[in-house]
Every structure is written in C-alpha cells, then in structure tokens.
Scaffold this motif. Structure first.
Motif, mmCIF file in Angstrom:
data_model
loop_
_atom_site.group_PDB
_atom_site.id
_atom_site.type_symbol
_atom_site.label_atom_id
_atom_site.label_comp_id
_atom_site.label_asym_id
_atom_site.label_seq_id
_atom_site.Cartn_x
_atom_site.Cartn_y
_atom_site.Cartn_z
ATOM 1 N N VAL A 20 -10.223 -12.372 -4.030
ATOM 2 C CA VAL A 20 -9.702 -13.265 -3.266
ATOM 3 C C VAL A 20 -9.594 -12.940 -1.877
ATOM 4 O O VAL A 20 -9.633 -12.164 -1.458
ATOM 5 N N PRO A 21 -10.208 -14.180 -0.860
ATOM 6 C CA PRO A 21 -10.309 -13.907 0.561
ATOM 7 C C PRO A 21 -9.306 -13.362 0.974
ATOM 8 O O PRO A 21 -7.938 -13.811 0.516
ATOM 9 N N ILE A 22 -9.274 -12.348 2.043
ATOM 10 C CA ILE A 22 -8.193 -11.599 2.804
ATOM 11 C C ILE A 22 -7.324 -12.747 3.321
ATOM 12 O O ILE A 22 -6.112 -12.630 3.444
ATOM 13 N N ILE A 23 -7.893 -13.901 3.784
ATOM 14 C CA ILE A 23 -7.107 -15.005 4.587
ATOM 15 C C ILE A 23 -6.302 -15.612 3.814
ATOM 16 O O ILE A 23 -5.217 -16.478 4.257
ATOM 17 N N VAL A 24 -6.174 -15.536 2.611
ATOM 18 C CA VAL A 24 -5.436 -16.450 1.795
ATOM 19 C C VAL A 24 -4.117 -15.741 1.438
ATOM 20 O O VAL A 24 -4.184 -14.638 1.148
ATOM 21 N N THR A 25 -3.189 -16.537 1.604
ATOM 22 C CA THR A 25 -1.761 -16.220 1.413
ATOM 23 C C THR A 25 -1.666 -16.007 0.008
ATOM 24 O O THR A 25 -1.898 -16.887 -0.985
ATOM 25 N N MET A 26 -1.010 -15.114 -0.607
ATOM 26 C CA MET A 26 -0.455 -14.834 -2.041
ATOM 27 C C MET A 26 1.089 -14.838 -2.117
ATOM 28 O O MET A 26 1.838 -14.633 -1.186
ATOM 29 N N GLY A 27 1.593 -15.431 -3.293
ATOM 30 C CA GLY A 27 2.892 -15.396 -3.432
ATOM 31 C C GLY A 27 3.476 -15.408 -4.626
ATOM 32 O O GLY A 27 2.684 -15.403 -5.774
ATOM 33 N N TRP A 28 4.869 -15.311 -4.755
ATOM 34 C CA TRP A 28 5.601 -15.513 -6.060
ATOM 35 C C TRP A 28 6.651 -16.574 -5.948
ATOM 36 O O TRP A 28 7.357 -16.631 -4.830
#
Length: 111
Positions: free
Chosen positions: A28-36
């Motif tokens: 996953v590219p570091i610039i991508v936000t991850m969430g729940w």
C-alpha cells in the motif's frame, strides 16, 4: 486490486478490550490513508478512525480516548486497539484503503 482481510473481532464484556487487524494483499503506498469504519444493525456505515501515511490520525467523537489506530507500512497492515468497550460499539467493523473494503469482522459488546 487489493484484498483486505480483517481479524480480531469477537464477543467481549463492557469495559473490555479488543484489537482488530487488517492485512492488505499487496503493498500500500504510504501516501494512502487507511481507516476503520463500522456498521451497526439498522444504521449507516460510519467512520471510526483514519490514519495517514505520516501517521496523522482522526477519530469519531464517540471513540476518542478509547480507540487507537496504527499502521505498519512495512507489513501493509492497519490495526485498531479498542479499550473500554461499550455496548454501543457493537457493530461489524470494516477496514478501508482507498476504494477497497474488507469483508468485515463482528464486534459484540455484551455482558
């Protein structure tokens, strides 16, 4: 295409803790936000927490101070530590990365 696999849900008593994890099938590219996110029966899906590539976090007011989101960029994972759980936290919890969603994991808080 990215597959997301959540784990760590279950049944816990009020005041207890659970840790959810989500693993991505590829980098996953570091610039991508991850969430729940979560969805309780009869309610719309709602944001729980997000984390950016620089580890800036955002939480729903209802979970602030109780939940902590974290990510491991090397392992392509995002986790959610949930403490002081309440019955109203009962829901299916979904991992999100960009336009991809996991299958969901059930969290039930009940005595």
């Amino acid at each position: 295409q990215v597959q997301l696999v959540e784990s760590g849900g279950g049944l816990v008593q009020p005041g207890g803790s659970l840790r959810l994890s989500c693993a991505a099938s590829r980098s996953v590219p570091i610039i991508v936000t991850m969430g729940w996110y979560r969805q309780a029966p009869g309610k719309q899906r709602e944001l729980v927490a997000t984390i950016t590539g620089s580890s800036s976090t955002n939480y729903a007011d209802s979970v602030k101070g109780r939940f902590t989101i974290s990510r491991d960029n090397a392992k392509n994972t995002v986790s959610l530590q949930m403490n002081s759980l309440k019955p109203e936290d009962t829901a299916v919890y979904y991992c999100n990365i960009n336009t991809f969603w996991g299958q969901g994991t059930q969290v039930t808080v009940s005595s």
